[in-house]
Write a protein that holds these residues in place. Structure first.
Motif, PDB file in Angstrom:
ATOM      1  N   PHE A  98       0.816  -1.220   0.000  1.00  0.00           N
ATOM      2  CA  PHE A  98       0.000   0.000   0.000  1.00  0.00           C
ATOM      3  C   PHE A  98       0.848   1.269   0.000  1.00  0.00           C
ATOM      4  N   ASP A  99       1.971   1.273   0.707  1.00  0.00           N
ATOM      5  CA  ASP A  99       2.788   2.488   0.798  1.00  0.00           C
ATOM      6  C   ASP A  99       3.323   2.946  -0.558  1.00  0.00           C
ATOM      7  N   TYR A 100       3.336   2.050  -1.533  1.00  0.00           N
ATOM      8  CA  TYR A 100       3.764   2.426  -2.879  1.00  0.00           C
ATOM      9  C   TYR A 100       2.601   2.996  -3.704  1.00  0.00           C
ATOM     10  N   PHE A 101       1.379   2.752  -3.233  1.00  0.00           N
ATOM     11  CA  PHE A 101       0.181   3.135  -4.000  1.00  0.00           C
ATOM     12  C   PHE A 101      -0.875   3.726  -3.062  1.00  0.00           C
ATOM     13  N   CYS A 102      -0.503   4.738  -2.317  1.00  0.00           N
ATOM     14  CA  CYS A 102      -1.389   5.242  -1.258  1.00  0.00           C
ATOM     15  C   CYS A 102      -2.291   6.389  -1.714  1.00  0.00           C
ATOM     16  N   ASP A 103      -2.161   6.845  -2.956  1.00  0.00           N
ATOM     17  CA  ASP A 103      -2.931   8.015  -3.394  1.00  0.00           C
ATOM     18  C   ASP A 103      -3.903   7.686  -4.521  1.00  0.00           C
ATOM     19  N   HIS A 104      -4.915   8.549  -4.641  1.00  0.00           N
ATOM     20  CA  HIS A 104      -5.820   8.541  -5.790  1.00  0.00           C
ATOM     21  C   HIS A 104      -5.400   9.647  -6.754  1.00  0.00           C
ATOM     22  N   LYS A 105      -5.835   9.504  -7.995  1.00  0.00           N
ATOM     23  CA  LYS A 105      -5.643  10.583  -8.953  1.00  0.00           C
ATOM     24  C   LYS A 105      -6.700  11.656  -8.693  1.00  0.00           C
ATOM     25  N   GLY A 106      -6.273  12.891  -8.570  1.00  0.00           N
ATOM     26  CA  GLY A 106      -7.207  13.982  -8.300  1.00  0.00           C
ATOM     27  C   GLY A 106      -8.044  14.323  -9.523  1.00  0.00           C
ATOM     28  N   PHE A 107      -9.213  14.912  -9.272  1.00  0.00           N
ATOM     29  CA  PHE A 107     -10.061  15.324 -10.394  1.00  0.00           C
ATOM     30  C   PHE A 107     -10.719  16.673 -10.141  1.00  0.00           C
ATOM     31  N   VAL A 375      -2.431   5.675  -7.500  1.00  0.00           N
ATOM     32  CA  VAL A 375      -1.300   6.338  -8.148  1.00  0.00           C
ATOM     33  C   VAL A 375      -0.019   5.839  -7.491  1.00  0.00           C
ATOM     34  N   CYS A 376       0.939   5.430  -8.287  1.00  0.00           N
ATOM     35  CA  CYS A 376       2.234   4.992  -7.770  1.00  0.00           C
ATOM     36  C   CYS A 376       2.977   6.205  -7.191  1.00  0.00           C
ATOM     37  N   VAL A 377       3.520   6.077  -5.984  1.00  0.00           N
ATOM     38  CA  VAL A 377       4.227   7.207  -5.357  1.00  0.00           C
ATOM     39  C   VAL A 377       5.729   6.962  -5.242  1.00  0.00           C
ATOM     40  N   LYS A 378       6.168   5.711  -5.433  1.00  0.00           N
ATOM     41  CA  LYS A 378       7.605   5.419  -5.498  1.00  0.00           C
ATOM     42  C   LYS A 378       7.802   4.156  -6.333  1.00  0.00           C
ATOM     43  N   GLU A 379       8.991   4.028  -6.909  1.00  0.00           N
ATOM     44  CA  GLU A 379       9.244   2.941  -7.868  1.00  0.00           C
ATOM     45  C   GLU A 379       8.823   1.581  -7.321  1.00  0.00           C
ATOM     46  N   PHE A 380       8.175   0.817  -8.210  1.00  0.00           N
ATOM     47  CA  PHE A 380       7.664  -0.501  -7.814  1.00  0.00           C
ATOM     48  C   PHE A 380       7.779  -1.425  -9.015  1.00  0.00           C
ATOM     49  N   GLU A 389       7.474 -12.871 -20.349  1.00  0.00           N
ATOM     50  CA  GLU A 389       7.917 -11.481 -20.451  1.00  0.00           C
ATOM     51  C   GLU A 389       8.751 -11.090 -19.232  1.00  0.00           C
ATOM     52  N   LYS A 390       9.248  -9.856 -19.238  1.00  0.00           N
ATOM     53  CA  LYS A 390      10.083  -9.354 -18.141  1.00  0.00           C
ATOM     54  C   LYS A 390       9.247  -8.488 -17.195  1.00  0.00           C
ATOM     55  N   PRO A 391       9.721  -8.325 -15.947  1.00  0.00           N
ATOM     56  CA  PRO A 391       9.020  -7.430 -15.021  1.00  0.00           C
ATOM     57  C   PRO A 391       9.010  -5.997 -15.560  1.00  0.00           C
ATOM     58  N   ILE A 392       8.050  -5.220 -15.070  1.00  0.00           N
ATOM     59  CA  ILE A 392       7.910  -3.816 -15.467  1.00  0.00           C
ATOM     60  C   ILE A 392       8.099  -2.935 -14.231  1.00  0.00           C
ATOM     61  N   THR A 393       8.893  -1.888 -14.377  1.00  0.00           N
ATOM     62  CA  THR A 393       9.112  -0.962 -13.266  1.00  0.00           C
ATOM     63  C   THR A 393       8.174   0.237 -13.398  1.00  0.00           C
ATOM     64  N   LEU A 394       7.312   0.401 -12.414  1.00  0.00           N
ATOM     65  CA  LEU A 394       6.431   1.566 -12.383  1.00  0.00           C
ATOM     66  C   LEU A 394       7.153   2.747 -11.766  1.00  0.00           C
ATOM     67  N   LYS A 395       6.868   3.922 -12.271  1.00  0.00           N
ATOM     68  CA  LYS A 395       7.482   5.156 -11.784  1.00  0.00           C
ATOM     69  C   LYS A 395       6.462   5.975 -10.997  1.00  0.00           C
ATOM     70  N   PRO A 396       6.928   6.850 -10.110  1.00  0.00           N
ATOM     71  CA  PRO A 396       5.986   7.742  -9.413  1.00  0.00           C
ATOM     72  C   PRO A 396       5.125   8.523 -10.409  1.00  0.00           C
ATOM     73  N   GLY A 397       3.837   8.528 -10.163  1.00  0.00           N
ATOM     74  CA  GLY A 397       2.904   9.206 -11.071  1.00  0.00           C
ATOM     75  C   GLY A 397       2.186   8.265 -12.007  1.00  0.00           C
ATOM     76  N   ASP A 398       2.686   7.018 -12.148  1.00  0.00           N
ATOM     77  CA  ASP A 398       1.995   6.051 -12.998  1.00  0.00           C
ATOM     78  C   ASP A 398       0.648   5.688 -12.369  1.00  0.00           C
ATOM     79  N   ASN A 399      -0.334   5.433 -13.232  1.00  0.00           N
ATOM     80  CA  ASN A 399      -1.704   5.196 -12.778  1.00  0.00           C
ATOM     81  C   ASN A 399      -2.099   3.734 -12.888  1.00  0.00           C
ATOM     82  N   ILE A 400      -2.808   3.273 -11.844  1.00  0.00           N
ATOM     83  CA  ILE A 400      -3.273   1.886 -11.747  1.00  0.00           C
ATOM     84  C   ILE A 400      -4.798   1.890 -11.636  1.00  0.00           C
ATOM     85  N   TRP A 401      -5.439   0.953 -12.330  1.00  0.00           N
ATOM     86  CA  TRP A 401      -6.880   0.735 -12.146  1.00  0.00           C
ATOM     87  C   TRP A 401      -7.123  -0.709 -11.737  1.00  0.00           C
TER      88      TRP A 401
END
Length: 507
Positions: A98-107, A375-380, A389-401
């Motif tokens: 959760f600490d890597y994805f603790c935020d929502h995208k604002g609207f 929303v990703c807040v730190k690399e994951f 396939e290979k793993p994917i590195t998410l960056k801060p600001g990337d969006n998850i649904w």
């Protein structure tokens, strides 16, 4: 400037724009992540924007294209979204990590709409944690029990109105008009300490302003919402607001007058405003001025007025068109009435297993939110999308649904997913990891207990006093409205209501 020079500049700009768009839309292709080919500017939103399908079915159709992947790519206009379809990975992201994805995208723009933008859903980081911790006690079992009688009075006002109007001959109503009145009264009394009867007084200001503010089926509101989510700079430049200044002023005035009256008269109520009032002098928590109080009370109203009322519309529709379910539910209600001497208690209604199953099945089939976001807040590091396939590195600001509606309609997890079948919640069929109506993890819906109790009390009182029947205007199965952002019926929720001659006394 010569025409040839101007033409060259324009052509250069067009070419640059073309390659910029092309670069954005090749994002998932470069990462070798499965996705459906997007359309420039509209991305994968085109079928919904062009009103060919609902947003729910749009996402479901793409979800069904990739049954063997852990996730796939989706473009919300030009914004790439990682849609997670594997329940174990959803659990990992939303809970374990959760600490890597603790935020929502604002609207909502903070500058244009400071009150609305400060609500709990939009808050981030430590500010969200502090506010969540403070507001959580508003929704404990003891607080729900304290609000129970207030909700029952609202339900009684509702059914008294239906009985007086419909009588034994019956009357047809669009429940999309009725349910917001009940929701309005519940939230007004439980959150703001204001007693309102929107059936006797249908044009009260609280209801009219709420209806205006929460009309997410409105093209104007939908346009403003999508602009702020996807093109915030343009929305800010043109000063596009989601909620009017009139709505801001009304709710701020309500909260201000409520706080003043309680301070002066020593009034104490078990609600959100009371908790915030008590926290005003707490040096270790968030600072509670009137603007902060209004923001939190406003989002409570938003969820309670529109989201819950829509869910109740779907619930009464399914009960009306499935007489066997209505009969079974009424038997359970009459058992409770006999046990409580016609004075239903919080514990009795809360313990009704079939009523709980009916409400849960409604929320499975018609979840208020098509997806839950993070929303990703730190690399994951995401695991490979497929084993080769290979793993994917998410960056801060990337969006998850998390595709709530799609998961709820996946036959891998729910047998006959389009069928309304409350028994699935009684026979052990439902895996909670794929039931995401109220979200998942620490950022799940804070008001889920409140919403469930509001809906259960309404159904209990309606079926205690009334029969629900399909009408000539009733559309079954429901056709979802392709024009609306929120999930609703294309043709309303028309039902005939008939007062009951029950063997159980209604006094």
């Amino acid at each position: 400037m010569e025409f040839s020079t101007l033409l060259l500049i324009v052509l250069t700009a067009v070419v640059c724009l073309y390659y910029f768009v092309l670069s954005k839309l090749s994002y998932f292709e470069r990462l070798k992540i499965p996705h459906f080919r997007p359309i420039p500017l509209l991305g994968n939103m085109a079928p919904f924007i062009l009103r060919r399908v609902t947003m729910a079915d749009n996402l479901l159709n793409i979800y069904n294209l990739f049954p063997d992947t852990k996730y796939f790519g989706f473009f919300e206009f030009m914004q790439p979204i990682y849609v997670i379809r594997d329940p174990n990975l959803i659990n990992s992201i939303a809970i374990k990590n959760f600490d890597y994805f603790c935020d929502h995208k604002g609207f909502i723009n903070e500058e244009l709409e400071p009150m609305a933008s400060r609500n709990l859903f939009a808050l981030r980081g430590d500010h969200w944690r502090e506010m969540r911790k403070l507001l959580s006690p508003s929704f404990t079992s003891s607080k729900m029990k304290a609000m129970f009688e207030l909700m029952c009075q609202c339900a009684k006002n509702f059914t008294d109105f239906l009985i007086a109007e419909s009588g034994n001959t019956g009357k047809t109503y669009d429940m999309e008009d009725m349910m917001p009145r009940y929701s309005n009264d519940v939230v007004a009394t439980c959150a703001f300490g204001i007693s309102v009867d929107s059936f006797k007084h249908p044009n009260n200001e609280f209801y009219l302003l709420g209806k205006k503010a929460m009309n997410f089926a409105s093209p104007r509101v939908m346009f403003a919402f999508l602009m702020h989510r996807n093109f915030p700079k343009i929305a800010n430049f043109f000063r596009i607001r989601i909620f009017s200044t009139e709505v801001d002023k009304f709710f701020k005035d309500v909260v201000t007058s409520t706080v003043k009256a309680r301070d002066e008269q020593g009034i104490v109520r078990p609600d959100m405003i009371q908790l915030m009032m008590e926290a005003r002098n707490n040096d270790h928590g968030p600072i509670f001025d009137i603007d902060e109080m209004t923001a939190q009370a406003f989002v409570f109203f938003l969820a309670g007025f529109d989201t819950v009322s829509k869910a109740m519309c779907f619930a009464v529709h399914e009960v009306a068109v499935n007489p066997d379910i209505q009969s079974k539910l009424r038997e359970e209600i009459e058992d409770v009435l006999r046990e409580t001497n016609n004075k239903p208690t919080y514990e009795a209604i809360n313990g009704m297993k079939y009523l709980d199953a009916v409400v849960n099945e409604t929320l499975r089939l018609y979840p208020p939110a098509v997806f839950a976001d993070r929303v990703c807040v730190k690399e994951f590091e995401l695991p490979p999308v497929t084993p080769d396939e290979k793993p994917i590195t998410l960056k801060p600001g990337d969006n998850i649904w998390f595709p709530v509606y799609a998961l709820h309609h996946d036959s891998q997890y729910y047998s006959q997913p389009k069928k309304f079948d409350p028994d699935r919640f009684l026979n052990g069929e439902v895996d909670n990891s794929v039931y995401l109506t109220f979200g998942i993890g620490p950022r799940n819906c804070i008001g889920n207990r409140f919403a469930l109790m509001e809906a259960k009390i309404m159904l209990f009182y309606m079926l205690w006093h009334c029969n629900l029947e399909p009408d000539a205007k009733t559309r079954n199965p429901i056709v979802l409205d392709k024009k609306a952002l929120a999930m609703t019926s294309e043709n309303g929720f028309w039902l005939k209501v008939r007062a009951r001659k029950s063997s159980v006394s209604t006094e």
